[in-house]
Scaffold this active site. Structure first.
Site, mmCIF file in Angstrom:
data_model
loop_
_atom_site.group_PDB
_atom_site.id
_atom_site.type_symbol
_atom_site.label_atom_id
_atom_site.label_comp_id
_atom_site.label_asym_id
_atom_site.label_seq_id
_atom_site.Cartn_x
_atom_site.Cartn_y
_atom_site.Cartn_z
ATOM 1 C CB CYS B 86 -15.706 -26.660 130.438
ATOM 2 S SG CYS B 86 -14.643 -28.114 130.386
ATOM 3 C CG HIS B 203 -19.925 -29.122 131.106
ATOM 4 N ND1 HIS B 203 -19.742 -28.415 129.931
ATOM 5 C CD2 HIS B 203 -18.749 -29.736 131.354
ATOM 6 C CE1 HIS B 203 -18.496 -28.604 129.491
ATOM 7 N NE2 HIS B 203 -17.873 -29.403 130.334
ATOM 8 C CD GLU B 205 -22.960 -27.013 129.093
ATOM 9 O OE1 GLU B 205 -22.855 -26.511 130.226
ATOM 10 O OE2 GLU B 205 -21.985 -27.498 128.477
#
Lengths: 725, 228
Positions: B86, B203, B205
């Site tokens: 990002c 993302h 994570e």
């Protein structure tokens, strides 16, 4: 310095009686700076002078409440040495004149209230009210407010996980923007907003002080008029990046144990933080304004004391630890300076280049504002508004349901919450739109918390006492529907001009209703905010108390409202009555805001919730959704859409007309699904709690069918649900 | 192996990346401050998401001048593995580690939601445990993820198989309406020619455990671990 004339006093929003009182406290006349200081601290916004006496009705204690009202935020024990810090606050007036910055700084302000306690902010919620969307101004305000919330929350990295938005013409010139923040803290890390220990330094950190936001609290303490738009300079400009640095630096400083007390500079800026910290610590404070970082030249002491520039913190540290603090702030590229110290005499003494410019007993500012018992009178409209004529039955129930589900107040707020980062920090375990409350996992434990905001202004308009009870009951029901036990609330009370007896009567009744409900549900009030003067020249808003509810999940939970598997039994906990007063159906289809809102029996409600919670705890519930605006038909439609499943619903013995059955907003109802084999267990739990439920149908592939009234495919319902914006 | 998560002022997914590596994967991981001058000992660097320096200017435009970026460049030249997520991707573009630039999302709004992406190349260390054509369910959360490059650059990216992820439908097609932000050619992630630097808008994570909606992010971290 300007002379103090009656005009000057009036322009500060102070009455002559209040001015006399100031003279008595000081035993002399105040100078212009002191008058300014008193005017902001004794404003309605800061002093709660009209509401303070009535707010005492709220229950505030329970064994799990670590800190109730009076500090920057309330704190609730959730076990394992962990606690939740939460608060909700309004930013209505600023958002009315400058929606983006008004909303953004509302978010920024409530976040500061949380990390000033030493807590890491983990979630934001927003309760919003606007005029009807066919009004271009309302659309502009909606877009600006949503963008402002997104702009601040996304940048600072705190997820916006829940909230609600309703549209009513009464909010046209005066939208409501209530922002709530939730934080997490260890019990032994709690920091209070106090200054104590004679000689301890007072550190100023964050943005420099400018002329922005002068008299913001006074601006918030009067009605909105055409001229209010000229008050746009009273709205501040937010800098979420600066605040992100402050969050990290302050939490890093907290770990060192240097901090005696901390408070943000929000409403009434340096004035409020200094006198409140001193008053809470039974101390005095001496400041030298010449040391305060400034962003404008030639600022007068008056302006420095009253500025509401954003992203500023005031910290009292232990003497001798200044260097530790300075190093941490330098690491984060923050400007921090010692601007004063704690004194013994209880005075707030403000100097500028050695000369004393204000000298006031701190407690007289923070604690001794006048308290008013404003006159109350039941508003005249209540004599006629409860009348409801016989309503014709609709020809086409499909059409009615589609209209309801596509109405802006009921429609899915996807286009709004997709603009909010609702996943950052990776705790969001139930996404927006999927359930009745957000679920946030607590890292390192098996626990989770559930949070929601709720409040139905229309019910409160029709019956503020009932509406107050329902606001708390529905918020509790929402967290129960995801498997959480309600623990506590924070509230934001949005009302009209308190100097009008009708408004004060509404306020009193709503607080009484909420207080009673909080006692029944054992959810004390941990703090919040009162916002009066929500009026324009045309009208006052509906009395709109907003409840922010916290619940705890320690075992099983429900993954939202969506129907899961073909063949699951659909059960309705509770009963449907002939209650269309104040309903969305009545307004949308029949064009009326009238009648009596749905009744509520709080003991019965509590039993319904206990049944739901226990069934979830036993692991037999596959989905749960409460019935609220739009009634049973809308709730069933939402379960179908979210679960991408249909349902076959049959009412055999019908005692009431179908439009009641489908669209009544009767309280204390929850739609549950479970496997057939578990029905017996549910019967046991329900009979233990002495509540009734009915099996109303089954989950199946295909469309939602309700008798021969409704037959609609979930995908078709969904396209309407999402169509409002 | 040892991971480093770079912290710029305004990074806000740094804690999330750290948590995943430390607690979900039991990895050795440290935060790296943006003023750090020594990156010896690290095997993989993560440039996390967030709003570095508030992103009041072009996203990543200030962070690229951070002191640590000089070291990141040396690390990259040594062949070290770098994952930009990002804002991290945006910084890598601004720093010139990856070609192209980010425009504002096509609808001009911030977009946070789950999307599906298709793996286009399983050769690099970031995807070697997946297979070409596999569909991953991951969230995006950005204002500026509308990837753009000129025609020559795009041709080169395609020729060298540098496009690693494309926004796709659940069944693996890449039509315009599967593209959430207007990104050129549905591009969601690209790597450098050498294959040791990846920038991606989704993302990973944020989707490591089922309770968060998806576990599809795991394979990115597991692939990196498998290749070091």
């Amino acid at each position: 310095m300007p002379e103090i004339t009656p005009e000057v006093i009036k322009s500060h929003g102070l009455s002559m009686e209040e001015y006399e009182r100031i003279c008595q406290v000081l035993k002399r006349s105040p100078n212009h700076t002191e008058l300014g200081i008193y005017s902001v601290m004794w404003s309605e916004h800061c002093s709660y002078k009209s509401s303070r006496a009535i707010l005492k009705l709220f229950p505030t204690q329970a064994p799990w409440i670590l800190l109730g009202p009076g500090e920057n935020a309330g704190i609730i024990d959730i076990g394992d040495n962990l606690a939740v810090v939460m608060k909700i606050e309004s930013h209505n007036h600023p958002s009315a004149v400058e929606p983006y910055q008004g909303a953004a700084t509302g978010v920024g302000g409530i976040i500061r209230d949380i990390f000033t306690m030493g807590a890491r902010p983990i979630a934001l919620l927003d309760s919003l009210r606007f005029g009807e969307l066919d009004d271009p101004q309302s659309r502009y305000l909606l877009n600006g407010v949503v963008a402002g919330i997104a702009g601040y929350g996304n940048c600072i990295g705190i997820p916006t996980v829940a909230g609600e938005i309703y549209f009513e013409s009464c909010y046209k010139g005066n939208p409501l923007v209530n922002a709530m923040c939730v934080g997490l803290i260890d019990h032994d890390k709690i920091i209070k907003g106090i200054a104590s220990g004679v000689g301890n330094p007072i550190i100023y950190v964050g943005s420099a002080t400018g002329r922005d936001g002068l008299h913001g609290v006074t601006f918030a303490s009067r009605e909105l008029t055409e001229e209010s738009y000229e008050d746009r300079p009273a709205v501040q400009v937010g800098d979420p990046f600066m605040e992100k640095l402050l969050v990290e630096a302050c939490l890093e400083l907290e770990k060192t144990g240097c901090i005696v007390g901390m408070q943000d500079m929000g409403g009434a800026g340096l004035t409020c933080s200094t006198c409140e910290m001193a008053a809470r610590g039974n101390s005095g404070m001496e400041l030298d304004l010449a040391l305060v970082p400034r962003r404008a030249q030639g600022m007068l002491p008056y302006e420095v004391m009253l500025s509401e520039s954003q992203e500023r913190m005031l910290i009292c540290v232990k003497a001798g630890t200044e260097d530790i603090a300075r190093k941490i702030f330098e690491k984060w590229d923050l400007h921090a300076v010692v601007i004063g110290e704690v004194t013994v005499d209880g005075m707030l003494r403000v100097k500028d280049k050695g000369e004393i410019v204000a000298e006031i007993p701190a407690k007289s500012l923070a604690d001794d504002a006048p308290v008013y018992q404003r006159p109350q009178q039941k508003p005249a409209y209540l004599e006629t508004v409860h009348y409801l004529p016989d309503l014709p039955l609709p020809q086409d129930y499909n059409n009615v349901l589609l209209k309801l589900i596509a109405s802006p107040s009921i429609g899915l707020k996807e286009k709004v919450y997709e603009q909010y980062d609702h996943m950052v920090q990776t705790n969001t375990q139930l996404l927006p739109g999927k359930g009745d409350a957000a679920i946030l996992g607590i890292k390192g434990t098996q626990k989770a918390i559930a949070v929601t905001t709720d409040g139905n202004g229309r019910y409160c308009y029709l019956d503020p006492y009932l509406g107050g009870m329902i606001a708390v009951a529905e918020a509790a029901r929402n967290v129960v529907c995801v498997g959480a036990r309600p623990l506590a609330i924070t509230n934001c009370l949005n009302f009209g001009n308190p100097e009008k007896p009708g408004v004060m009567w509404q306020f009193q009744k709503a607080v009484e209703g909420m207080s009673y409900a909080c006692k029944i549900f054992q959810t004390p009030v941990t703090g919040g905010n009162v916002s009066f003067y929500n009026e324009t020249e045309d009208m006052a808003i509906y009395p709109t108390p907003i409840v922010g509810m916290l619940g705890i999940i320690e075992g099983q939970r429900v993954e939202g409202m969506g129907f899961k598997d073909e063949g699951d039994m659909i059960v309705l906990l509770g009963e449907t009555k002939e209650e269309l007063g104040g309903s969305e159906y009545l307004k949308l289809i029949h064009g009326k805001v009238s009648g009596k809102p749905p009744q509520i029996d709080l003991d019965w409600e509590k039993k319904i919730q206990a049944t739901c919670l226990e069934a979830i705890a036993q692991g037999i519930i596959k989905s749960a959704h409460d019935c609220s605006e739009g009634g049973l038909a809308v709730a069933l439609a939402e379960c179908c859409i979210v679960g991408e499943m249909g349902a076959e619903i049959t009412f055999d013995s019908i005692f009431i007309e179908p439009h009641y059955l489908l669209f009544s907003e009767s309280q204390s109802r929850i739609i549950l699904t479970l496997e057939k084999k578990d029905l017996e267990k549910l019967e046991e739990i329900a009979s233990f709690h002495k509540v009734t439920f009915s099996i109303i149908g089954r989950v199946k592939e295909g469309s939602l069918q309700i008798n021969d009234w409704i037959d609609l495919r979930p995908s078709f319902l969904e396209s309407h649900w999402k169509s409002w914006l | 192996m040892k991971w480093g998560v770079i912290v710029f002022p305004g990074s806000n997914c740094d804690h999330d990346c750290y948590w995943v590596l430390k607690h979900s994967f039991n990895q050795e991981v440290e935060y790296i401050w943006h003023k750090e001058t020594n990156l010896a000992g690290y095997d993989c660097l993560i440039l996390p998401g967030g709003f570095s320096y508030g992103d009041y200017l072009r996203t990543g435009a200030i962070a690229r001048f951070s002191r640590v970026m000089l070291e990141v460049e040396k690390f990259a030249n040594r062949g070290g593995i770098i994952l930009g997520i990002c804002n991290g991707f945006q910084i890598l573009l601004e720093a010139g580690f990856l070609p192209g630039a980010m425009l504002r999302n096509k609808n001009l709004n911030f977009i946070c939601k789950y999307v599906t992406i298709r793996v286009e190349n399983e050769q690099p260390p970031f995807t070697n445990l997946t297979s070409k054509g596999r569909i991953l369910n991951m969230p995006i959360a950005h204002m500026d993820g509308n990837y753009y490059a000129d025609k020559a650059t795009l041709e080169e990216l395609n020729r060298n198989n540098q496009v690693i992820f494309r926004y796709s439908t659940k069944d693996g097609r890449c039509p315009v309406d599967a593209n959430p932000n207007g990104s050129l050619d549905n591009i969601a992630g690209i790597c450098n020619r050498e294959g040791n630097i990846l920038g991606m808008m989704p993302h990973p994570e944020r989707c490591i455990e089922k309770q968060l909606g998806s576990e599809d992010g795991r394979v990115i971290f597991e692939s990196i671990m498998a290749s070091v």
